[in-house]
Write an enzyme that holds these catalytic residues in place. Structure first.
Site, PDB file in Angstrom:
ATOM      1  N   CYS A  54       1.208  -1.073  -0.260  1.00 28.00           N
ATOM      2  CA  CYS A  54       0.238   0.092  -0.026  1.00 28.00           C
ATOM      3  C   CYS A  54       1.003   1.551  -0.415  1.00 28.00           C
ATOM      4  CB  CYS A  54      -1.074   0.061   1.400  1.00 28.00           C
ATOM      5  SG  CYS A  54      -2.344  -1.337   1.438  1.00 28.00           S
ATOM      6  N   ASN A  76      11.864  -6.718  -5.982  1.00 27.46           N
ATOM      7  CA  ASN A  76      11.164  -7.729  -5.114  1.00 27.46           C
ATOM      8  C   ASN A  76      11.996  -8.108  -3.536  1.00 27.46           C
ATOM      9  OD1 ASN A  76      10.311 -10.429  -3.698  1.00 27.46           O
ATOM     10  ND2 ASN A  76       8.876 -11.232  -5.436  1.00 27.46           N
ATOM     11  N   ASN A 152      -0.596 -13.937 -10.148  1.00 25.17           N
ATOM     12  CA  ASN A 152      -1.443 -15.115  -9.154  1.00 25.17           C
ATOM     13  C   ASN A 152      -2.442 -14.478  -8.249  1.00 25.17           C
ATOM     14  OD1 ASN A 152       0.480 -16.781  -9.831  1.00 25.17           O
ATOM     15  ND2 ASN A 152       1.951 -16.723  -8.251  1.00 25.17           N
ATOM     16  N   HIS A 163      -3.741  -7.511  -1.900  1.00 25.17           N
ATOM     17  CA  HIS A 163      -2.902  -6.023  -3.061  1.00 25.17           C
ATOM     18  C   HIS A 163      -3.647  -6.478  -4.354  1.00 25.17           C
ATOM     19  CE1 HIS A 163      -2.721  -2.208  -3.157  1.00 25.17           C
ATOM     20  NE2 HIS A 163      -2.070  -1.925  -4.082  1.00 25.17           N
ATOM     21  N   HIS A 165      -1.485  -6.614  -8.098  1.00 27.46           N
ATOM     22  CA  HIS A 165      -0.502  -7.135  -7.857  1.00 27.46           C
ATOM     23  C   HIS A 165       0.346  -7.767  -9.246  1.00 27.46           C
ATOM     24  CE1 HIS A 165       0.861  -9.922  -5.063  1.00 27.46           C
ATOM     25  NE2 HIS A 165       1.601 -10.309  -5.532  1.00 27.46           N
ATOM     26  N   PHE A 315      -7.163 -30.257  -8.266  1.00 26.02           N
ATOM     27  CA  PHE A 315      -6.398 -30.910  -7.304  1.00 26.02           C
ATOM     28  C   PHE A 315      -5.426 -31.122  -8.411  1.00 26.02           C
ATOM     29  CE2 PHE A 315      -8.379 -29.599  -3.466  1.00 26.02           C
ATOM     30  CZ  PHE A 315      -7.929 -29.151  -2.830  1.00 26.02           C
ATOM     31  N   VAL A 317      -2.927 -33.702  -8.837  1.00 24.05           N
ATOM     32  CA  VAL A 317      -1.920 -34.174  -7.545  1.00 24.05           C
ATOM     33  C   VAL A 317      -2.426 -35.717  -8.144  1.00 24.05           C
ATOM     34  CG1 VAL A 317      -2.700 -32.753  -5.716  1.00 24.05           C
ATOM     35  CG2 VAL A 317      -4.340 -34.235  -6.170  1.00 24.05           C
TER      36      VAL A 317
HETATM   37  O1  G1P Z   1     -10.522 -39.207  -6.700  1.00 22.87           O
HETATM   38  P1  G1P Z   1     -10.098 -38.239  -5.192  1.00 22.87           P
HETATM   39  O2  G1P Z   1      -9.893 -38.446  -4.168  1.00 22.87           O
HETATM   40  O3  G1P Z   1     -12.266 -38.203  -5.185  1.00 22.87           O
HETATM   41  O4  G1P Z   1      -9.527 -37.049  -5.984  1.00 22.87           O
HETATM   42  C1  G1P Z   1      -8.249 -36.192  -6.062  1.00 22.87           C
HETATM   43  O5  G1P Z   1      -7.411 -37.455  -6.709  1.00 22.87           O
HETATM   44  C2  G1P Z   1      -7.761 -37.815  -8.083  1.00 22.87           C
HETATM   45  C3  G1P Z   1      -6.739 -38.239  -8.873  1.00 22.87           C
HETATM   46  O6  G1P Z   1      -5.001 -37.610  -8.461  1.00 22.87           O
HETATM   47  C4  G1P Z   1      -7.787 -36.033  -9.013  1.00 22.87           C
HETATM   48  O7  G1P Z   1      -7.959 -35.832 -10.104  1.00 22.87           O
HETATM   49  C5  G1P Z   1      -8.837 -35.016  -8.019  1.00 22.87           C
HETATM   50  O8  G1P Z   1      -8.399 -33.681  -8.844  1.00 22.87           O
HETATM   51  C6  G1P Z   1      -8.260 -35.139  -6.447  1.00 22.87           C
HETATM   52  O9  G1P Z   1      -9.178 -34.454  -5.929  1.00 22.87           O
HETATM   53  O1  G1P Z   2       6.344 -14.605  -4.460  1.00 18.64           O
HETATM   54  P1  G1P Z   2       4.739 -14.890  -3.797  1.00 18.64           P
HETATM   55  O2  G1P Z   2       4.129 -14.468  -4.237  1.00 18.64           O
HETATM   56  O3  G1P Z   2       5.456 -14.252  -2.950  1.00 18.64           O
HETATM   57  O4  G1P Z   2       4.756 -16.520  -3.655  1.00 18.64           O
HETATM   58  C1  G1P Z   2       3.861 -17.638  -4.808  1.00 18.64           C
HETATM   59  O5  G1P Z   2       4.541 -17.353  -6.317  1.00 18.64           O
HETATM   60  C2  G1P Z   2       5.335 -17.476  -6.571  1.00 18.64           C
HETATM   61  C3  G1P Z   2       5.633 -17.369  -8.057  1.00 18.64           C
HETATM   62  O6  G1P Z   2       4.489 -18.486  -8.677  1.00 18.64           O
HETATM   63  C4  G1P Z   2       5.782 -19.191  -6.799  1.00 18.64           C
HETATM   64  O7  G1P Z   2       6.917 -19.112  -6.223  1.00 18.64           O
HETATM   65  C5  G1P Z   2       4.675 -19.229  -4.984  1.00 18.64           C
HETATM   66  O8  G1P Z   2       4.990 -20.815  -4.817  1.00 18.64           O
HETATM   67  C6  G1P Z   2       3.814 -18.828  -4.621  1.00 18.64           C
HETATM   68  O9  G1P Z   2       3.196 -18.833  -2.946  1.00 18.64           O
END
Ligand code: G1P
Ligand code: G1P
Lengths: 350, 350
Positions: A54, A76, A152, A163, A165, A315, A317
């Protein structure tokens, strides 16, 4: 049985990376007792005396943020990349390869007020942001091979400060994603004598299945190979190679397009829609200044995580990390929802 | 100035994917006003009558989960992949490539009790999980090119149900990550006449910088090219190619190793440590049954997101999505912390 994309699991190729995406329609219907996101509160104050972004607040390093009126750019305080850094020793072991990384990290505030976001700023104010992107790019691209402008937005997307940015990380080398694109775009150009994304824009205009916003300068589509639920690409229709190629009119049109797209995003689930976005264009710096950029087309990519509502995200993941990208609705379904939702009037103004 | 890996930003090559990781030591010191994770509560009941994964509870599709006593495997009620599905039409447009995806998705409960996790189960109980992994793999690998066993642990890692379980997704095709590894491992083998990961294990044992756990059958390291903060690889030291190659002794040792590693994870931030983990080994199915797997080494990968504490995670967003993988502490720093934290006694038992 006949194949129906909105019914049957299938894979699609991302021609920009050469990687396949697994598309699994109807997966959004499974029960969810997993994490619930906290949508960003609308009640942020416009000024927070404890927020270093700010105007007038002192940052952790003792420097005072000036009383800026529009955008404000600073180095930064905790940069991932720095300009002066010793070079790691060479290793001839292929399993322990290490390479230099020089660069520079800047933070760019969009507006002095903490409680605004791009969709709630005016098109003129967004225009000022675009102009600042360009002036930063002009300066940094003279020196660095890659200038990554990215935003982000939202705590869900790892944003560490509410903020409004973005960040600009410049690199002495071409990172993985642009390097992959560089190779794939170049090879398409060699074969077809046309930039891949110009061909892509043309065919999306013919097919009219994945378009979100269309105007003379810009096309917003959910790409055929989108990974994130409501991922979009905002593609230049004017054969621009880099963000600093844009004419005044293209920039004005871009401001309007960004406002419309981000308004649609916010209206979709009636929340401040989180995402990571960034710009990709031809590489820069002394190394690339004289190389042809004919195969490139300037574009921005939006990666928003929300899947079902303001509180249930996708996710990336498990299977996604270990095997391959996977999505739970088709790009056409996502495009239709984004196309149909209001992009003119923000839900907070209704 | 001399280069010091724990001080100076640099890049490292992941020889399994050919991609570079940006290593930025000291980034964890920046202020964090971003998202706070909710660590998983320890007060889960051992039986929850509304949880379809618990013995005796009726699932959304009307099927009753039996009164199982150890592990229990069933077909996912909302599968991403199915066995019988129409084949998409061929397209000769390189920008709209679509391909078939057949497969099968199973859920495997580790234990009848909801309030246990691998680190709080006994080594014998983990042994039963490993045996079930192997029997599933035996069945599915006869048919499918890739059998991905993976566990999403914790809401932070997208796990949609807190009952201890993993998933097994089988694919009629080789997904992106194993495909990349297949190519890189094969090319290393062609050049060096040794499996890449056997060489890697040997050199890590010499260097002693990134080792977390070491026993005659298994090595756990934070790989030189790790991306996630406390990422580890659990690598077979016996030239095993696939999980169903393991001898009884190797399986028993694996159970102890998994218990020790996950106990270390939980003890690090005194919480039920979230992660995605999964197994990678030589491809399978009729297509790969007769191909050489000499270049492969069986290994598991753990991708845990927590960075600073039980509540502050690493976000793979912005720069990471748009440019390249990036980490905020060195693999050596992470390895040292994991090596030093207790792996024998779980913090809840202290
Ligand atoms: O299958 P779940 O546990 O509902 O879902 C989770 O695992 C999946 C497989 O890695 C992912 O595609 C989903 O995004 C995650 O939420
Ligand atoms: O730089 P920031 O906003 O603290 O951090 C964010 O952006 C970065 C760049 O994408 C990432 O590496 C960080 O994991 C994320 O939390």
């Amino acid at each position: 049985m006949q194949f129906v994309a909105s019914e049957h699991p299938h894979r699609r190729l991302n021609p920009l990376t050469g990687q396949w995406v697994l598309v699994c329609p109807h997966r959004t219907q499974r029960p969810w007792s997993g994490q619930q996101e906290k949508p960003q509160k609308n009640e942020l104050p416009d000024f927070d005396p404890s927020n270093p972004l700010c105007p007038g607040v002192t940052r952790p390093n003792g420097v005072e943020t000036p009383a800026y009126k529009s955008t404000y750019v600073f180095e930064n305080d905790f940069p991932a990349l720095v300009e002066v850094v010793p070079v790691p020793p060479n290793s001839d072991d292929p399993l322990f390869q290490i390479a230099p990384a020089r660069g520079n990290c800047r933070v760019m505030c969009f507006h002095p007020k903490s409680n605004l976001t791009l969709p709630t700023m005016s098109a003129e104010e967004i225009g000022v942001v675009i102009d600042e992107w360009i002036s930063q790019f002009n300066e940094l691209s003279a020196k660095y091979a890659w200038v990554q402008i990215f935003e982000n937005k939202g705590a869900t997307m790892g944003c560490s400060n509410p903020h409004p940015h973005c960040q600009i990380w410049s690199c002495s080398f071409l990172p993985t994603e642009p390097q992959l694109k560089q190779e794939r775009l170049r090879s398409y150009y060699t074969t077809n004598e046309r930039p891949m994304l110009s061909d892509y824009v043309e065919r999306e205009l013919q097919r009219q299945e994945r378009i979100v916003i269309e105007n003379p300068d810009w096309l917003v589509v959910v790409p055929f190979w989108a990974t994130w639920p409501f991922e979009t690409m905002l593609i230049s229709r004017n054969n621009n190679k880099r963000i600093n190629d844009l004419t005044l009119e293209q920039r004005q049109n871009l401001a309007v397009t960004i406002k419309e797209l981000t308004t649609k995003y916010d209206n979709l689930f009636q929340c401040s829609f989180p995402y990571s976005m960034g710009w990709h264009g031809a590489p820069t710096g002394p190394e690339h200044a004289h190389a042809s950029s004919a195969h490139w087309t300037l574009h921005a990519i939006y990666y928003p995580p929300l899947l079902r509502s303001a509180t249930v995200r996708k996710f990336m993941v498990g299977f996604e990390l270990l095997a391959m990208a996977q999505r739970d609705l088709t790009p056409e379904q996502a495009a239709q929802r984004l196309r149909e939702v209001d992009g003119k009037c923000h839900y907070l103004e209704k």
